[in-house]
Design an enzyme around this catalytic site. Structure first.
Site, PDB file in Angstrom:
ATOM      1  N   CYS A   1       1.465 -12.832  -5.304  1.00 13.36           N
ATOM      2  CA  CYS A   1       2.773 -12.210  -5.478  1.00 13.36           C
ATOM      3  C   CYS A   1       2.640 -10.833  -4.849  1.00 13.36           C
ATOM      4  O   CYS A   1       2.081  -9.919  -5.459  1.00 13.36           O
ATOM      5  CB  CYS A   1       3.151 -12.103  -6.956  1.00 13.36           C
ATOM      6  SG  CYS A   1       4.714 -11.217  -7.204  1.00 13.36           S
TER       7      CYS A   1
ATOM      8  N   SER B   1       3.522  -9.358  -9.574  1.00 11.64           N
ATOM      9  CA  SER B   1       2.469 -10.122 -10.236  1.00 11.64           C
ATOM     10  C   SER B   1       2.993 -11.443 -10.782  1.00 11.64           C
ATOM     11  O   SER B   1       2.474 -11.945 -11.772  1.00 11.64           O
ATOM     12  CB  SER B   1       1.897  -9.291 -11.383  1.00 11.64           C
ATOM     13  OG  SER B   1       2.964  -8.865 -12.215  1.00 11.64           O
ATOM     14  N   CYS B   2       4.052 -11.976 -10.179  1.00  6.46           N
ATOM     15  CA  CYS B   2       4.647 -13.218 -10.674  1.00  6.46           C
ATOM     16  C   CYS B   2       3.588 -14.320 -10.660  1.00  6.46           C
ATOM     17  O   CYS B   2       2.917 -14.539  -9.649  1.00  6.46           O
ATOM     18  CB  CYS B   2       5.848 -13.611  -9.826  1.00  6.46           C
ATOM     19  SG  CYS B   2       7.143 -12.370  -9.925  1.00  6.46           S
TER      20      CYS B   2
END
Lengths: 113, 192
Positions: free
Chosen positions: B98, B102-103
């Protein structure tokens, strides 16, 4: 366009601080692959964000906007979940859910851990 | 920046008090949510991978609709972004990143690890993925292509690794035990 040309262009275009894909300054930095356990602070912030999302008070997109609006030096200095707390506070104040004065008062005097 | 003089731990203390006062989130709800989040872990994703290796129908479902496959394993997915599954095959390896934040496929893997959120990982994944994999001890053959997939807040990805040789006849539980967190993001590959 070849990949190299695209990469060159990407390096010349001004980038927001969170837009890290391919950013040269981090290409020489080693990835810290060691496990880092979350602490109670991290877990509580994460849980609060989820509850705010589930109750429609604040979305994950708003969380990101709040993080991306931090001054760059603050963004770089703060830990992951410290950024989240700052974002959550700013967005809730912006939306009128809480006031800055009340947050300050409770932060200083509230019963905490 | 507002409240720039406050430490974030004090800000959390203030938020906690205000959210309780306003009936938005009380201590019990927060504790419950922490427990539920702590319960999500890479073992759930590993169980999906092992089942996909041993159950042809499940594999087809998982590749077509990761969310439905997770739900079929009893993993709660309601209200969460859709889950896509990237199939590693001979000659093609997938790596998830990501770049903007921070997906992460949290529903099936739990909290994102520290390295996934780091600037170095996010920067390198899309520019020097082969060298990045070496930092995790993963050496891919030159003729294996790497496809890097950038997650977003609205769509999450996990990798379905190739089943390693030497596992013929293993049941799903034994297979699940060899699948690690990094295998399902693509920084490592399972081995026996």
């Amino acid at each position: 366009m070849s990949n190299d040309v695209a990469a060159d262009l990407a390096d010349r275009v001004p980038r927001a601080m969170h837009d890290l894909g391919g950013v040269p300054r981090f290409l020489c930095e080693a990835v810290d692959t060691a496990p880092h356990a979350l602490d109670d602070f991290d877990r509580e912030v994460d849980a609060i964000r989820q509850i705010l999302g589930a109750k429609g008070v604040m979305s994950v997109d708003e969380l990101r906007r709040g993080i991306e609006a931090l001054p760059e030096d603050v963004y770089r200095r703060l830990s992951y979940y410290r950024r989240w707390v700052r974002s959550i506070a700013s967005i809730l104040i912006e939306k009128g859910v809480i006031s800055e004065a009340a947050l300050r008062a409770h932060a200083i005097s509230g019963a905490g851990r | 920046m507002i409240l720039g003089d406050l430490d974030e731990r004090d800000m959390l203390k203030g938020l906690r008090a205000l959210l309780a006062e306003q009936g938005i989130a009380n201590a019990a709800e927060i504790a419950e949510r922490i427990a539920a989040t702590d319960a999500a872990n890479p073992g759930q994703g590993a169980a999906m991978v092992a089942r996909a290796w041993t159950d042809r129908e499940f594999r087809a479902l998982m590749l077509a609709d990761g969310t439905k496959a997770a739900e079929a394993m009893g993993i709660p997915m309601r209200g969460l972004p859709p889950l896509g599954v990237l199939e590693n095959v001979p000659g093609l390896h997938h790596l998830v990143v990501c770049t903007l934040c921070s997906c992460y496929p949290r529903a099936v893997l739990g909290y994102p690890p520290f390295w996934y959120k780091s600037a170095a990982y996010r920067a390198k994944a899309v520019r020097t993925p082969r060298a990045l994999l070496r930092e995790f001890g993963t050496e891919l053959a030159r003729d294996v292509a790497i496809r890097v997939v950038d997650s977003t807040a609205d769509y999450r990805w996990m990798v379905l690794p190739e089943r390693p040789a030497g596992t013929d006849g293993w049941d799903a539980a034994r297979l699940a035990a060899i699948v690690r967190e990094g295998d399902m993001i693509g920084v490592t590959v399972p081995s026996v």
